[in-house]
Enzyme design. Sequence first.
Site, short mmCIF file in Angstrom:
data_model
loop_
_atom_site.label_atom_id
_atom_site.label_comp_id
_atom_site.label_asym_id
_atom_site.label_seq_id
_atom_site.Cartn_x
_atom_site.Cartn_y
_atom_site.Cartn_z
N ASN A 73 18.70 74.65 72.23
CA ASN A 73 20.06 74.12 72.02
C ASN A 73 20.20 73.52 70.62
O ASN A 73 21.26 73.58 70.01
CB ASN A 73 20.37 73.01 73.03
CG ASN A 73 20.42 73.52 74.46
OD1 ASN A 73 20.42 74.73 74.69
ND2 ASN A 73 20.45 72.61 75.41
N ALA A 112 19.90 78.86 83.23
CA ALA A 112 21.21 79.53 83.14
C ALA A 112 22.18 78.65 82.36
O ALA A 112 22.97 79.15 81.54
CB ALA A 112 21.74 79.81 84.54
N LYS A 113 22.13 77.35 82.59
CA LYS A 113 23.01 76.42 81.85
C LYS A 113 22.75 76.51 80.35
O LYS A 113 23.67 76.54 79.53
CB LYS A 113 22.80 74.99 82.38
CG LYS A 113 23.56 73.92 81.66
CD LYS A 113 22.66 73.19 80.68
CE LYS A 113 23.41 72.33 79.71
NZ LYS A 113 22.52 71.62 78.78
N GLU A 147 28.59 66.73 74.64
CA GLU A 147 28.46 66.48 76.09
C GLU A 147 29.68 66.93 76.89
O GLU A 147 29.56 67.75 77.79
CB GLU A 147 28.19 64.98 76.36
CG GLU A 147 26.84 64.48 75.85
CD GLU A 147 25.62 65.07 76.57
OE1 GLU A 147 25.77 65.99 77.38
OE2 GLU A 147 24.51 64.60 76.30
N THR A 171 17.50 66.99 74.50
CA THR A 171 17.96 68.32 74.90
C THR A 171 16.91 69.40 74.65
O THR A 171 15.91 69.19 73.95
CB THR A 171 19.29 68.66 74.19
OG1 THR A 171 19.98 69.66 74.96
CG2 THR A 171 19.09 69.19 72.79
N GLU A 217 16.78 66.66 84.92
CA GLU A 217 16.76 65.32 85.51
C GLU A 217 18.17 64.94 85.99
O GLU A 217 18.35 64.29 87.01
CB GLU A 217 16.28 64.30 84.47
CG GLU A 217 14.82 64.45 84.05
CD GLU A 217 14.56 65.54 83.00
OE1 GLU A 217 15.48 66.30 82.66
OE2 GLU A 217 13.41 65.61 82.51
N ARG A 218 19.18 65.39 85.22
CA ARG A 218 20.58 65.06 85.57
C ARG A 218 21.00 65.79 86.85
O ARG A 218 21.70 65.23 87.69
CB ARG A 218 21.50 65.45 84.39
CG ARG A 218 22.91 64.95 84.51
CD ARG A 218 23.64 65.05 83.18
NE ARG A 218 23.02 64.20 82.18
CZ ARG A 218 22.87 64.50 80.88
NH1 ARG A 218 23.33 65.66 80.41
NH2 ARG A 218 22.29 63.67 80.06
N ASP A 222 19.40 61.88 66.40
CA ASP A 222 19.66 62.38 67.74
C ASP A 222 20.62 63.57 67.59
O ASP A 222 21.22 63.75 66.51
CB ASP A 222 20.31 61.26 68.57
CG ASP A 222 20.88 61.76 69.87
OD1 ASP A 222 20.16 62.47 70.59
OD2 ASP A 222 22.06 61.45 70.18
N ASP A 260 22.79 65.27 70.67
CA ASP A 260 23.98 65.25 71.53
C ASP A 260 24.77 63.96 71.36
O ASP A 260 24.24 62.86 71.53
CB ASP A 260 23.57 65.41 73.00
CG ASP A 260 22.97 66.78 73.23
OD1 ASP A 260 23.64 67.76 72.90
OD2 ASP A 260 21.82 66.85 73.71
N HIS A 271 18.98 75.33 85.44
CA HIS A 271 19.07 74.74 84.10
C HIS A 271 18.91 75.80 83.01
O HIS A 271 19.54 75.73 81.96
CB HIS A 271 18.03 73.63 83.95
CG HIS A 271 18.14 72.89 82.66
ND1 HIS A 271 17.20 72.99 81.66
CD2 HIS A 271 19.11 72.07 82.18
CE1 HIS A 271 17.58 72.25 80.64
NE2 HIS A 271 18.73 71.68 80.92
C1 XBP Z 1 21.02 64.26 75.59
C2 XBP Z 1 20.74 64.65 76.96
C3 XBP Z 1 20.61 66.08 77.25
C4 XBP Z 1 21.90 66.85 77.22
C5 XBP Z 1 21.74 68.16 77.95
O1 XBP Z 1 20.59 62.92 75.38
O2 XBP Z 1 20.62 63.85 77.83
O3 XBP Z 1 20.05 66.18 78.52
O4 XBP Z 1 22.91 66.12 77.89
O5 XBP Z 1 20.72 68.92 77.40
P1 XBP Z 1 20.27 62.38 73.92
P2 XBP Z 1 19.65 69.66 78.34
O6 XBP Z 1 21.48 62.66 73.06
O7 XBP Z 1 20.08 60.90 74.11
O8 XBP Z 1 19.03 63.07 73.43
O9 XBP Z 1 20.42 70.22 79.50
O10 XBP Z 1 19.06 70.72 77.46
O11 XBP Z 1 18.67 68.61 78.77
MG MG Z 2 22.84 61.35 72.17
#
Ligand code: XBP
Ligand code: MG
Length: 251
Positions: free
Chosen positions: A128, A84-85, A18, A124, A55-56, A9, A11, A82
């Site tokens: 990224n 832009a993020k 995060e 993600t 989704e968040r 994984d 993140d 998103h």
């Molecule tokens: C990671 C995520 C991602 C990041 C943000 O989960 O949930 O959405 O928080 O990245 P995991 P994006 O580590 O379980 O894969 O904004 O690119 O989605």
């Molecule tokens: Mg993770």
Amino acid sequence: MSLQALIFDVDGTLADTERDGHRPAFNAAFEEAGLDWRWDVPMYGELLAVTGGKERIRYYLERFNTEFERPDNADAWIAGLHKAKTRHYVRMLGEGLIPLRPGVRRLIDEARAAGLRLAIATTTTPENVTALLSATLGPDSIGWFEVIAAGDIVPNKKPDPAIFVHALEAMNLPAEACIAFEDSRNGLISSTGAGLRTLVTVNDYTRDDAFEGAAMILEHLGEPDQPAAVLSGGTGARVVDIDMLRNELAG
Ligand code: XBP
Ligand code: MG
């Protein structure tokens, strides 16, 4: 079956992205769009219940900001926000603001030296992942990972097992030949759902998660001069290396 591949994984597992990466990048995108939304550290912890950035944002509007009047083309508008993020996040990575967690570089180097295959399975956005690898392990490291399974490549994000199943299929390996590395409950449900033995390294957002089914739970992967606290499993080793994975985790 002998150990043949490690699937990581990203993140929270490779780096603590995060709190100090994704969260401020979301906030920068909101500010740029003229929105007064600000996700502080505790609020972001609640938002992590849902994986995936788009989704968040949707979850935030449904659960925490129900007054906000969404534009008609809400999906496209959220996708733009998103995007832009992602731009802000990739810039922050390029500035070297987010280091790898303890033991990550060492274990990846050892795995390569031992001839193990490497893959990534993450929720993600793909760019990224490449930006993080490039900024931390160097641009060549992108090629060390045979498969980078990321983002919208599967319709359902973690905790659905699809992203790990995709990585296994792309490598043409059975789950028994691999070990997954995760940091969160959603990630663990996803990896174990794909049949993978999973080693969990916790972080501040996930240490209180329930990790039933994890093969081992540690504070981090450990370094010889910085051994990790073991929270569950294993036989006492405090530095995760290839011998330890073969002896204690591989089936
Ligand atoms: C990671 C995520 C991602 C990041 C943000 O989960 O949930 O959405 O928080 O990245 P995991 P994006 O580590 O379980 O894969 O904004 O690119 O989605
Ligand atoms: Mg993770």
